[in-house]
Design a protein around this motif. Structure first.
Motif, PDB file in Angstrom:
ATOM      1  N   SER A 100       6.255   8.233   3.397  1.00 42.48           N
ATOM      2  CA  SER A 100       4.871   8.499   3.017  1.00 42.48           C
ATOM      3  C   SER A 100       4.602   9.989   2.918  1.00 42.48           C
ATOM      4  O   SER A 100       3.946  10.471   1.984  1.00 42.48           O
ATOM      5  CB  SER A 100       3.929   7.863   4.050  1.00 42.48           C
ATOM      6  OG  SER A 100       2.590   8.219   3.788  1.00 42.48           O
ATOM      7  N   ARG A 148       4.924  13.621  -1.312  1.00 42.32           N
ATOM      8  CA  ARG A 148       3.737  14.440  -1.587  1.00 42.32           C
ATOM      9  C   ARG A 148       4.201  15.707  -2.323  1.00 42.32           C
ATOM     10  O   ARG A 148       5.373  16.093  -2.217  1.00 42.32           O
ATOM     11  CB  ARG A 148       3.007  14.805  -0.296  1.00 42.32           C
ATOM     12  CG  ARG A 148       2.682  13.616   0.586  1.00 42.32           C
ATOM     13  CD  ARG A 148       1.730  12.629  -0.076  1.00 42.32           C
ATOM     14  NE  ARG A 148       1.847  11.299   0.547  1.00 42.32           N
ATOM     15  CZ  ARG A 148       1.191  10.228   0.148  1.00 42.32           C
ATOM     16  NH1 ARG A 148       0.357  10.326  -0.869  1.00 42.32           N
ATOM     17  NH2 ARG A 148       1.372   9.062   0.750  1.00 42.32           N
ATOM     18  N   SER A 168       0.816  -0.111   5.508  1.00 42.73           N
ATOM     19  CA  SER A 168       1.918  -0.515   4.631  1.00 42.73           C
ATOM     20  C   SER A 168       2.835  -1.495   5.359  1.00 42.73           C
ATOM     21  O   SER A 168       3.290  -2.500   4.787  1.00 42.73           O
ATOM     22  CB  SER A 168       2.732   0.713   4.202  1.00 42.73           C
ATOM     23  OG  SER A 168       1.931   1.680   3.597  1.00 42.73           O
ATOM     24  N   SER A 217      -0.043  10.244   8.038  1.00 44.01           N
ATOM     25  CA  SER A 217       1.080   9.470   7.526  1.00 44.01           C
ATOM     26  C   SER A 217       1.296   8.185   8.330  1.00 44.01           C
ATOM     27  O   SER A 217       1.565   7.120   7.773  1.00 44.01           O
ATOM     28  CB  SER A 217       2.357  10.324   7.561  1.00 44.01           C
ATOM     29  OG  SER A 217       3.407   9.671   6.896  1.00 44.01           O
ATOM     30  N   TYR A 277      -1.439   5.563   7.481  1.00 46.89           N
ATOM     31  CA  TYR A 277      -1.135   4.935   6.198  1.00 46.89           C
ATOM     32  C   TYR A 277       0.003   3.928   6.339  1.00 46.89           C
ATOM     33  O   TYR A 277      -0.038   2.818   5.806  1.00 46.89           O
ATOM     34  CB  TYR A 277      -0.725   6.013   5.183  1.00 46.89           C
ATOM     35  CG  TYR A 277      -1.850   6.615   4.388  1.00 46.89           C
ATOM     36  CD1 TYR A 277      -3.153   6.663   4.889  1.00 46.89           C
ATOM     37  CD2 TYR A 277      -1.614   7.166   3.135  1.00 46.89           C
ATOM     38  CE1 TYR A 277      -4.176   7.234   4.153  1.00 46.89           C
ATOM     39  CE2 TYR A 277      -2.644   7.738   2.384  1.00 46.89           C
ATOM     40  CZ  TYR A 277      -3.916   7.765   2.902  1.00 46.89           C
ATOM     41  OH  TYR A 277      -4.932   8.319   2.170  1.00 46.89           O
ATOM     42  N   SER A 278       1.034   4.340   7.049  1.00 48.69           N
ATOM     43  CA  SER A 278       2.253   3.536   7.125  1.00 48.69           C
ATOM     44  C   SER A 278       2.087   2.284   7.974  1.00 48.69           C
ATOM     45  O   SER A 278       2.790   1.292   7.757  1.00 48.69           O
ATOM     46  CB  SER A 278       3.410   4.391   7.657  1.00 48.69           C
ATOM     47  OG  SER A 278       3.652   5.474   6.780  1.00 48.69           O
ATOM     48  N   PHE A 283       0.809  -1.214   0.000  1.00 50.86           N
ATOM     49  CA  PHE A 283       0.000   0.000   0.000  1.00 50.86           C
ATOM     50  C   PHE A 283       0.845   1.268   0.000  1.00 50.86           C
ATOM     51  O   PHE A 283       1.786   1.390   0.776  1.00 50.86           O
ATOM     52  CB  PHE A 283      -0.908  -0.017   1.239  1.00 50.86           C
ATOM     53  CG  PHE A 283      -1.706   1.245   1.438  1.00 50.86           C
ATOM     54  CD1 PHE A 283      -2.637   1.655   0.495  1.00 50.86           C
ATOM     55  CD2 PHE A 283      -1.526   2.010   2.574  1.00 50.86           C
ATOM     56  CE1 PHE A 283      -3.382   2.811   0.685  1.00 50.86           C
ATOM     57  CE2 PHE A 283      -2.270   3.167   2.780  1.00 50.86           C
ATOM     58  CZ  PHE A 283      -3.196   3.570   1.829  1.00 50.86           C
ATOM     59  N   GLN A 284       0.546   2.186  -0.886  1.00 43.46           N
ATOM     60  CA  GLN A 284       1.112   3.514  -1.108  1.00 43.46           C
ATOM     61  C   GLN A 284       2.556   3.527  -1.592  1.00 43.46           C
ATOM     62  O   GLN A 284       3.107   4.579  -1.899  1.00 43.46           O
ATOM     63  CB  GLN A 284       0.966   4.411   0.128  1.00 43.46           C
ATOM     64  CG  GLN A 284       1.895   4.104   1.277  1.00 43.46           C
ATOM     65  CD  GLN A 284       1.811   5.146   2.377  1.00 43.46           C
ATOM     66  OE1 GLN A 284       1.453   6.307   2.144  1.00 43.46           O
ATOM     67  NE2 GLN A 284       2.152   4.735   3.571  1.00 43.46           N
TER      68      GLN A 284
END
Length: 221
Positions: A54, A58, A189, A182, A185-186, A28-29
């Motif tokens: 992450s 950006r 991941s 972040s 999300y991480s 993911f990401q």
């Protein structure tokens, strides 16, 4: 495989080798060519590195090439120094602004902003407007905070340093992450990475089944 993530922190230095050699497919990401190439050079060692990657990948940080700076410093290829007043705020990220929360602290602790003022500035900074007219007004609003912030920073550093710091902060108007976003999300991941390394057959079976379902959903939509 039944993994209870609440019972144990799943972490093993070996699983990061996948990222070091560019094996990011399905993570993911981090599956894009940009992320794959960056993680190969950055060589993350833990969740904190994933979190930084992450946020650095950006538009705002990318504009300022902060992702390259972070990678070079982390690898020891480049030295860095931090203004004494910024050490507590930027020390954990090698003197580089990575998260919105760091901007909030700079505004409050060095810029003389109240908590409310700092948050008003943060919202203006990161809230991209689709309408060109509204986006122009937003950029002007962001700019209106520059005088106060630079004046506050000049109490701790030279005028050139203060202006440069403002330019970096202003680049977050092109979109930058907050730490909470972040990290969330991480964590996902990180869990995928763990499963991919230790349970590859189960991981890819689940991944491919999910891809098939997604493709089917797009067809019948």
């Amino acid at each position: 495989v039944d993994l209870d993530w609440n019972e144990k922190e799943y972490d093993d230095e070996r699983m990061y080798e996948l990222l070091h050699k560019g094996d990011t497919y399905g993570v993911f990401q981090f599956s894009s060519p940009l992320a794959t190439k960056y993680l190969e050079s950055m060589k993350p060692d833990d969740l904190n590195d994933l979190c930084a990657a992450s946020a650095l990948l950006r538009p705002g940080p990318l504009d300022q090439k902060m992702h390259e700076e972070y990678s070079l410093i982390k690898s020891g290829e480049k030295d860095y120094s931090i203004n004494e007043a910024l050490k507590d705020i930027l020390g954990p990220t090698f003197g580089i602004i990575v998260y919105q929360e760091q901007i909030l602290r700079i505004c409050q602790e060095l810029g003389g902003f109240t908590k409310t003022e700092a948050n008003v500035f943060r919202k203006a900074l990161v809230k991209y407007e689709k309408s060109p007219e509204h986006e122009k007004k937003r950029r002007e609003r962001v700019k209106s905070f520059s005088v106060k912030l630079i004046e506050g920073l000049e109490k701790y550093m030279s005028s050139n340093e203060a202006t440069k710091l403002w330019e970096i902060i202003e680049s977050f108007a092109r979109y930058g992450f907050n730490y909470a976003h972040s990290l969330s999300y991480s964590i996902l991941s990180h869990r995928q990475l763990y499963q991919k390394f230790f349970y590859p057959m189960e991981y890819y079976c689940s991944f491919l089944n999910n891809e098939e379902l997604s493709a089917y959903a797009r067809i019948i939509r």
